[in-house]
Design a protein around this motif. Structure first.
Motif, PDB file in Angstrom:
ATOM      1  N   ASP A  78      -3.226 -19.534   1.463  1.00 27.80           N
ATOM      2  CA  ASP A  78      -3.201 -20.333   2.691  1.00 27.80           C
ATOM      3  C   ASP A  78      -3.352 -19.509   3.956  1.00 27.80           C
ATOM      4  OD1 ASP A  78      -0.802 -19.061   2.491  1.00 27.80           O
ATOM      5  OD2 ASP A  78       0.429 -20.770   3.082  1.00 27.80           O
ATOM      6  N   GLU A  79      -3.839 -18.285   3.819  1.00 28.86           N
ATOM      7  CA  GLU A  79      -4.042 -17.425   4.979  1.00 28.86           C
ATOM      8  C   GLU A  79      -5.537 -17.292   5.262  1.00 28.86           C
ATOM      9  OE1 GLU A  79      -2.017 -15.585   7.083  1.00 28.86           O
ATOM     10  OE2 GLU A  79      -0.278 -16.597   6.272  1.00 28.86           O
ATOM     11  N   ALA A  80      -5.887 -17.188   6.531  1.00 30.92           N
ATOM     12  CA  ALA A  80      -7.277 -16.905   6.881  1.00 30.92           C
ATOM     13  C   ALA A  80      -7.655 -15.532   6.344  1.00 30.92           C
ATOM     14  CB  ALA A  80      -7.444 -16.940   8.395  1.00 30.92           C
ATOM     15  N   PRO A  81      -8.875 -15.374   5.836  1.00 26.17           N
ATOM     16  CA  PRO A  81      -9.282 -14.072   5.284  1.00 26.17           C
ATOM     17  C   PRO A  81      -9.132 -12.961   6.327  1.00 26.17           C
ATOM     18  CG  PRO A  81     -10.892 -15.767   4.751  1.00 26.17           C
ATOM     19  CD  PRO A  81      -9.938 -16.380   5.747  1.00 26.17           C
ATOM     20  N   SER A  82      -8.638 -11.836   5.869  1.00 31.35           N
ATOM     21  CA  SER A  82      -8.493 -10.688   6.764  1.00 31.35           C
ATOM     22  C   SER A  82      -9.340  -9.542   6.235  1.00 31.35           C
ATOM     23  CB  SER A  82      -7.024 -10.247   6.845  1.00 31.35           C
ATOM     24  OG  SER A  82      -6.540  -9.891   5.566  1.00 31.35           O
ATOM     25  N   ALA A  83      -9.915  -8.780   7.136  1.00 30.64           N
ATOM     26  CA  ALA A  83     -10.738  -7.647   6.725  1.00 30.64           C
ATOM     27  C   ALA A  83      -9.844  -6.577   6.105  1.00 30.64           C
ATOM     28  CB  ALA A  83     -11.482  -7.085   7.931  1.00 30.64           C
ATOM     29  N   PRO A  84     -10.218  -6.044   4.950  1.00 33.10           N
ATOM     30  CA  PRO A  84      -9.397  -4.998   4.336  1.00 33.10           C
ATOM     31  C   PRO A  84      -9.426  -3.720   5.157  1.00 33.10           C
ATOM     32  CG  PRO A  84     -11.465  -5.236   3.151  1.00 33.10           C
ATOM     33  CD  PRO A  84     -11.413  -6.350   4.152  1.00 33.10           C
ATOM     34  N   GLU A  85      -8.315  -3.018   5.130  1.00 35.54           N
ATOM     35  CA  GLU A  85      -8.235  -1.706   5.763  1.00 35.54           C
ATOM     36  C   GLU A  85      -7.906  -0.688   4.691  1.00 35.54           C
ATOM     37  OE1 GLU A  85      -6.195  -1.505   9.509  1.00 35.54           O
ATOM     38  OE2 GLU A  85      -6.143  -3.682   9.689  1.00 35.54           O
ATOM     39  N   ARG A  86      -8.154   0.572   4.981  1.00 33.63           N
ATOM     40  CA  ARG A  86      -7.967   1.611   3.972  1.00 33.63           C
ATOM     41  C   ARG A  86      -7.178   2.777   4.535  1.00 33.63           C
ATOM     42  NH1 ARG A  86     -12.646  -0.950   3.156  1.00 33.63           N
ATOM     43  NH2 ARG A  86     -13.109  -1.664   1.035  1.00 33.63           N
ATOM     44  N   ALA A  87      -6.384   3.368   3.641  1.00 37.03           N
ATOM     45  CA  ALA A  87      -5.602   4.544   4.014  1.00 37.03           C
ATOM     46  C   ALA A  87      -5.543   5.479   2.814  1.00 37.03           C
ATOM     47  CB  ALA A  87      -4.192   4.144   4.438  1.00 37.03           C
ATOM     48  N   SER A  88      -5.326   6.752   3.079  1.00 39.53           N
ATOM     49  CA  SER A  88      -5.173   7.739   2.016  1.00 39.53           C
ATOM     50  C   SER A  88      -3.820   8.418   2.184  1.00 39.53           C
ATOM     51  CB  SER A  88      -6.296   8.781   2.076  1.00 39.53           C
ATOM     52  OG  SER A  88      -6.139   9.743   1.047  1.00 39.53           O
ATOM     53  N   ILE A  89      -2.995   8.334   1.138  1.00 40.64           N
ATOM     54  CA  ILE A  89      -1.655   8.907   1.178  1.00 40.64           C
ATOM     55  C   ILE A  89      -1.468   9.790  -0.046  1.00 40.64           C
ATOM     56  CG2 ILE A  89       0.814   8.427   1.250  1.00 40.64           C
ATOM     57  CD1 ILE A  89       0.074   5.658   2.330  1.00 40.64           C
ATOM     58  N   SER A  90      -1.218  11.066   0.181  1.00 37.29           N
ATOM     59  CA  SER A  90      -1.019  12.022  -0.913  1.00 37.29           C
ATOM     60  C   SER A  90      -2.163  11.959  -1.916  1.00 37.29           C
ATOM     61  CB  SER A  90       0.316  11.754  -1.613  1.00 37.29           C
ATOM     62  OG  SER A  90       1.387  11.829  -0.707  1.00 37.29           O
ATOM     63  N   GLY A  91      -3.369  11.804  -1.408  1.00 35.90           N
ATOM     64  CA  GLY A  91      -4.531  11.764  -2.272  1.00 35.90           C
ATOM     65  C   GLY A  91      -4.813  10.420  -2.900  1.00 35.90           C
ATOM     66  N   LEU A  92      -3.974   9.429  -2.641  1.00 39.30           N
ATOM     67  CA  LEU A  92      -4.147   8.094  -3.201  1.00 39.30           C
ATOM     68  C   LEU A  92      -4.820   7.194  -2.168  1.00 39.30           C
ATOM     69  CD1 LEU A  92      -3.555   6.001  -5.450  1.00 39.30           C
ATOM     70  CD2 LEU A  92      -1.368   5.554  -4.303  1.00 39.30           C
ATOM     71  N   ALA A  93      -5.961   6.622  -2.522  1.00 40.83           N
ATOM     72  CA  ALA A  93      -6.671   5.704  -1.632  1.00 40.83           C
ATOM     73  C   ALA A  93      -6.085   4.303  -1.794  1.00 40.83           C
ATOM     74  CB  ALA A  93      -8.155   5.698  -1.956  1.00 40.83           C
ATOM     75  N   ILE A  94      -5.654   3.705  -0.688  1.00 44.09           N
ATOM     76  CA  ILE A  94      -5.026   2.389  -0.717  1.00 44.09           C
ATOM     77  C   ILE A  94      -5.814   1.426   0.157  1.00 44.09           C
ATOM     78  CG2 ILE A  94      -2.932   1.083  -0.160  1.00 44.09           C
ATOM     79  CD1 ILE A  94      -1.310   3.554  -0.603  1.00 44.09           C
ATOM     80  N   THR A  95      -6.155   0.280  -0.396  1.00 40.04           N
ATOM     81  CA  THR A  95      -6.741  -0.803   0.373  1.00 40.04           C
ATOM     82  C   THR A  95      -5.636  -1.796   0.686  1.00 40.04           C
ATOM     83  OG1 THR A  95      -8.875  -0.559  -0.730  1.00 40.04           O
ATOM     84  CG2 THR A  95      -8.468  -2.647   0.416  1.00 40.04           C
ATOM     85  N   TYR A  96      -5.532  -2.212   1.939  1.00 38.39           N
ATOM     86  CA  TYR A  96      -4.441  -3.118   2.320  1.00 38.39           C
ATOM     87  C   TYR A  96      -4.918  -4.120   3.347  1.00 38.39           C
ATOM     88  CZ  TYR A  96      -3.949  -0.253   6.567  1.00 38.39           C
ATOM     89  OH  TYR A  96      -4.169   0.401   7.740  1.00 38.39           O
ATOM     90  N   HIS A  97      -4.084  -5.123   3.602  1.00 40.60           N
ATOM     91  CA  HIS A  97      -4.396  -6.183   4.541  1.00 40.60           C
ATOM     92  C   HIS A  97      -3.194  -6.380   5.460  1.00 40.60           C
ATOM     93  CE1 HIS A  97      -7.821  -7.466   1.936  1.00 40.60           C
ATOM     94  NE2 HIS A  97      -7.032  -6.927   1.018  1.00 40.60           N
TER      95      HIS A  97
END
Length: 204
Positions: A182-201
């Motif tokens: 029930d949420e409007a689509p949000s553009a994914p964002e990306r981060a790298s933490i301790s070598g781990l690539a994370i996609t988040y919203h």
């Protein structure tokens, strides 16, 4: 047998024995791993709340002020968690780990917590105001007697809450976002933490 006849073990002890059995009987690893997943897995949303600014607070005001602010945060957050159908599983230092039946309930609780912080903070001394960042995941987690939890979505939610989200921000893992209809689509964002690539919203 892991559990003896007439003996009732709590989840932590049952898990410990199953893990020990894997070490003692490596040829049964697949069987015992499946037993662990079957017995302890729960599909739900996990919310990790991290409080902001505590190193500075401890240096300036001392450890009692640090503990007082953690206590105040719990008193403020737990009613919002419970009214949204969530459970506070554990509190570690300035972090709260909670579970909810679905992502929407976790997001609702997170928004209510942020709203309450905005209401309370003007009444508090400037150096002792309460700020939080929140990460939310969704998926299969290992839950032990509503006292401890493990899993990839737990780890990701924790990294979002602690390392990615800024103060006042609510962030979702990819899985949590996909479970939120029930949420409007949000553009994914990306981060790298301790070598781990994370996609988040980010949700407002």
């Amino acid at each position: 047998m892991i559990e003896c006849e007439g003996e009732r073990l709590d989840s932590h002890e049952r898990l410990r024995r199953l893990l020990s059995a894997i070490i003692d009987e490596p040829e049964r690893r697949t069987e015992l791993s499946d037993q662990i997943m079957t017995e302890f897995t729960r599909r739900c949303a996990v919310m990790v709340l991290d409080m902001s600014g505590f190193s500075r607070t401890t240096q300036v005001h001392g450890v009692v002020s640090f503990l007082l602010m953690i206590h105040q945060m719990r008193l403020l957050a737990v009613p919002s968690i419970e009214v949204c159908g969530g459970t506070l599983v554990k509190a570690e230092a300035d972090n709260l780990y909670c579970i909810f039946p679905e992502t929407a309930a976790a997001v609702k609780a997170a928004r209510e917590i942020m709203r309450r912080l905005e209401t309370v903070n003007p009444l508090l001394p400037a150096g002792r105001r309460l700020y939080a960042s929140i990460g939310i995941g969704f998926g299969d987690i290992l839950l032990l007697d509503d006292q401890d939890l493990f899993g990839d979505e737990v780890n990701l939610a924790s990294k979002l809450g602690e390392d990615v989200a800024q103060s006042g921000m609510i962030t979702l893992t990819d899985s949590a976002r996909a479970a939120l209809s029930d949420e409007a689509p949000s553009a994914p964002e990306r981060a790298s933490i301790s070598g781990l690539a994370i996609t988040y919203h980010v949700v407002g």
